[in-house]
Motif scaffolding. Structure first.
Motif, PDB file in Angstrom:
ATOM      1  N   ALA A 167       0.824  -1.218   0.000  1.00 30.53           N
ATOM      2  CA  ALA A 167       0.000   0.000   0.000  1.00 30.53           C
ATOM      3  C   ALA A 167       0.851   1.258   0.000  1.00 30.53           C
ATOM      4  CB  ALA A 167      -0.946   0.001   1.198  1.00 30.53           C
ATOM      5  N   SER A 168       1.946   1.244  -0.767  1.00 25.80           N
ATOM      6  CA  SER A 168       2.821   2.412  -0.824  1.00 25.80           C
ATOM      7  C   SER A 168       2.283   3.493  -1.754  1.00 25.80           C
ATOM      8  CB  SER A 168       4.218   1.993  -1.294  1.00 25.80           C
ATOM      9  OG  SER A 168       4.158   1.472  -2.615  1.00 25.80           O
ATOM     10  N   GLY A 169       1.438   3.104  -2.705  1.00 17.96           N
ATOM     11  CA  GLY A 169       0.917   4.068  -3.649  1.00 17.96           C
ATOM     12  C   GLY A 169       1.907   4.478  -4.719  1.00 17.96           C
ATOM     13  N   LYS A 170       3.043   3.795  -4.793  1.00 18.16           N
ATOM     14  CA  LYS A 170       4.060   4.139  -5.786  1.00 18.16           C
ATOM     15  C   LYS A 170       3.707   3.525  -7.136  1.00 18.16           C
ATOM     16  CE  LYS A 170       7.774   4.312  -2.331  1.00 18.16           C
ATOM     17  NZ  LYS A 170       9.068   3.734  -1.916  1.00 18.16           N
ATOM     18  N   TYR A 171       4.156   4.178  -8.188  1.00 15.56           N
ATOM     19  CA  TYR A 171       3.950   3.645  -9.532  1.00 15.56           C
ATOM     20  C   TYR A 171       5.084   4.147 -10.423  1.00 15.56           C
ATOM     21  CZ  TYR A 171       2.069   8.341 -10.380  1.00 15.56           C
ATOM     22  OH  TYR A 171       1.914   9.696 -10.472  1.00 15.56           O
ATOM     23  N   GLY A 172       5.216   3.523 -11.571  1.00 13.27           N
ATOM     24  CA  GLY A 172       6.256   3.941 -12.506  1.00 13.27           C
ATOM     25  C   GLY A 172       7.650   3.631 -11.991  1.00 13.27           C
ATOM     26  N   LEU A 173       8.554   4.583 -12.156  1.00 14.33           N
ATOM     27  CA  LEU A 173       9.948   4.398 -11.761  1.00 14.33           C
ATOM     28  C   LEU A 173      10.090   4.230 -10.257  1.00 14.33           C
ATOM     29  CD1 LEU A 173      12.926   4.336 -12.557  1.00 14.33           C
ATOM     30  CD2 LEU A 173      12.959   6.835 -12.363  1.00 14.33           C
ATOM     31  N   ALA A 174       9.294   4.941  -9.482  1.00  8.76           N
ATOM     32  CA  ALA A 174       9.381   4.823  -8.023  1.00  8.76           C
ATOM     33  C   ALA A 174       9.034   3.410  -7.563  1.00  8.76           C
ATOM     34  CB  ALA A 174       8.450   5.836  -7.360  1.00  8.76           C
ATOM     35  N   ARG A 175       8.024   2.813  -8.169  1.00 12.45           N
ATOM     36  CA  ARG A 175       7.660   1.444  -7.812  1.00 12.45           C
ATOM     37  C   ARG A 175       8.738   0.467  -8.256  1.00 12.45           C
ATOM     38  NH1 ARG A 175       2.683  -2.256 -10.140  1.00 12.45           N
ATOM     39  NH2 ARG A 175       2.921  -3.966  -8.614  1.00 12.45           N
ATOM     40  N   ALA A 176       9.320   0.678  -9.449  1.00 13.10           N
ATOM     41  CA  ALA A 176      10.376  -0.198  -9.927  1.00 13.10           C
ATOM     42  C   ALA A 176      11.581  -0.169  -8.987  1.00 13.10           C
ATOM     43  CB  ALA A 176      10.789   0.198 -11.337  1.00 13.10           C
ATOM     44  N   LEU A 177      11.956   1.025  -8.521  1.00 12.91           N
ATOM     45  CA  LEU A 177      13.074   1.135  -7.583  1.00 12.91           C
ATOM     46  C   LEU A 177      12.746   0.470  -6.248  1.00 12.91           C
ATOM     47  CD1 LEU A 177      14.242   4.806  -8.282  1.00 12.91           C
ATOM     48  CD2 LEU A 177      15.317   2.680  -9.040  1.00 12.91           C
ATOM     49  N   ASP A 178      11.498   0.554  -5.823  1.00 13.64           N
ATOM     50  CA  ASP A 178      11.090  -0.099  -4.580  1.00 13.64           C
ATOM     51  C   ASP A 178      11.197  -1.622  -4.709  1.00 13.64           C
ATOM     52  OD1 ASP A 178       9.915  -0.049  -1.901  1.00 13.64           O
ATOM     53  OD2 ASP A 178       8.149  -0.906  -2.873  1.00 13.64           O
TER      54      ASP A 178
END
Length: 320
Positions: A167-178
């Motif tokens: 439930a971080s709400g990240k998407y795109g590059l931020a989610r990939a880095l996570d």
């Protein structure tokens, strides 16, 4: 086409063999259901009739093979969902873990093997050979626990489990880095042992290629050592490495089961463990089928790449 036909035969043998082994094991999904939730004998008989477990072995095998031919993997009694949907959710995590680990171990292991085998008998050759032997002796689960203690608990650089932040709400590059942060330690844990294998195989293969007659002929023609190394020695030494890459697909899949359990990664490994605990034979059969299919595909791609590296293989196949 011949290899595809033989692969389908292998897959059929695996499915039938796994089905028979599952049926030979004591207990079934109804027994697991009764242990967890309770129930009398009448209810258990009704469930077996509802789930088709009261039919003969040959009939159940026939029904299962017909369902597979129609693209239906069955119904999971443990999750109360179609098996294909469950595997589709877990499979990407396993593929990501296996793919990243295979690429890292193959790339770094082959480069270190080339570096060691470029000068056989040198200090770097002996040092890398000894280091790879020591690394290969380290159990994968022990290395995973050490990495968690050091990098997750002590330094707090990387998460200790999971695939991404819930439930971080990240998407795109931020989610990939996570996702990269979460998978760094699992990938390192799974790839280190195979990295040592690729290093040793590459180093040994290069030592054999250096002794071949064509290397002396290339030197007599005036080619530089660097050109001989990268254009001729490395390419010939890659052949056994590619062969091992295909053979290690099954062991890499087995190793991912342990790593997924240590790092709490929701992949096929943990799903198989949950299916065994629930005695969900249909779900476990689906996992075995997908796993066997993955190994067959990897070996098929390996054969194609092997033919590209050594054109004699393709010519021999055409002649046959």
């Amino acid at each position: 086409m011949r290899r595809m036909a033989s692969s389908m035969i292998v897959l059929l043998v695996v499915v039938i063999g796994a089905f028979l082994l599952m049926e030979a094991a004591p207990g079934d999904a109804v027994d697991a259901y009764a242990v967890s939730l309770g129930g009398d004998a009448a209810m258990m008989d009704e469930l077996r009739a509802q789930w088709g477990l009261d039919q003969s072995l040959s009939r159940r095998l026939q029904v299962y093979l017909i369902s597979l031919a129609q693209g239906n993997l069955g119904w999971s009694v443990a999750f109360s969902r179609p098996i294909l949907d469950i595997i589709s959710e877990r499979l990407p995590n396993t593929l990501l873990l296996m793919g990243a680990s295979t690429a890292l171990s193959f790339f770094i292991g082959s480069l270190l093997g080339i570096y060691a085998g470029a000068k056989p008998g040198s200090f770097r050759d002996r040092f890398l050979s000894a280091a790879s032997l020591a690394l290969y002796a380290v159990p994968g689960f022990w290395l995973a626990l050490v990495l968690i203690i050091f990098f997750s608990i002590s330094l707090r650089w990387f998460p200790s489990g999971g695939v991404e932040t819930i439930a971080s709400g990240k998407y795109g590059l931020a989610r990939a880095l996570d996702i990269v942060r979460h998978l760094t330690l699992p990938v390192l844990s799974l790839s280190m042992i195979y990295l040592a294998l690729y290093l040793r195989v590459m180093r040994s293969a290069m030592g054999q290629v250096w002794q071949m007659d064509f290397v002396g002929a290339l030197r007599a023609r005036g080619l530089s050592e660097r050109r001989i190394l990268w254009r001729h020695v490395v390419r010939n030494a890659l052949l056994p490495l590619v062969t091992m890459l295909g053979l290690q697909a099954a062991t890499m899949l087995g190793g991912s089961v342990v790593i997924e359990s240590v790092f709490a990664i929701p992949g096929l490994g943990r799903l198989a463990q949950e299916a065994v605990n629930a005695r969900d034979t249909a779900l476990l059969m689906g996992i075995i089928l997908i796993s066997a299919l993955m190994v067959i595909i990897v070996n098929f791609i390996t054969d194609l790449f092997y033919s590209w590296l050594d054109p004699r293989i393709a010519k021999a196949g055409d002649a046959a």
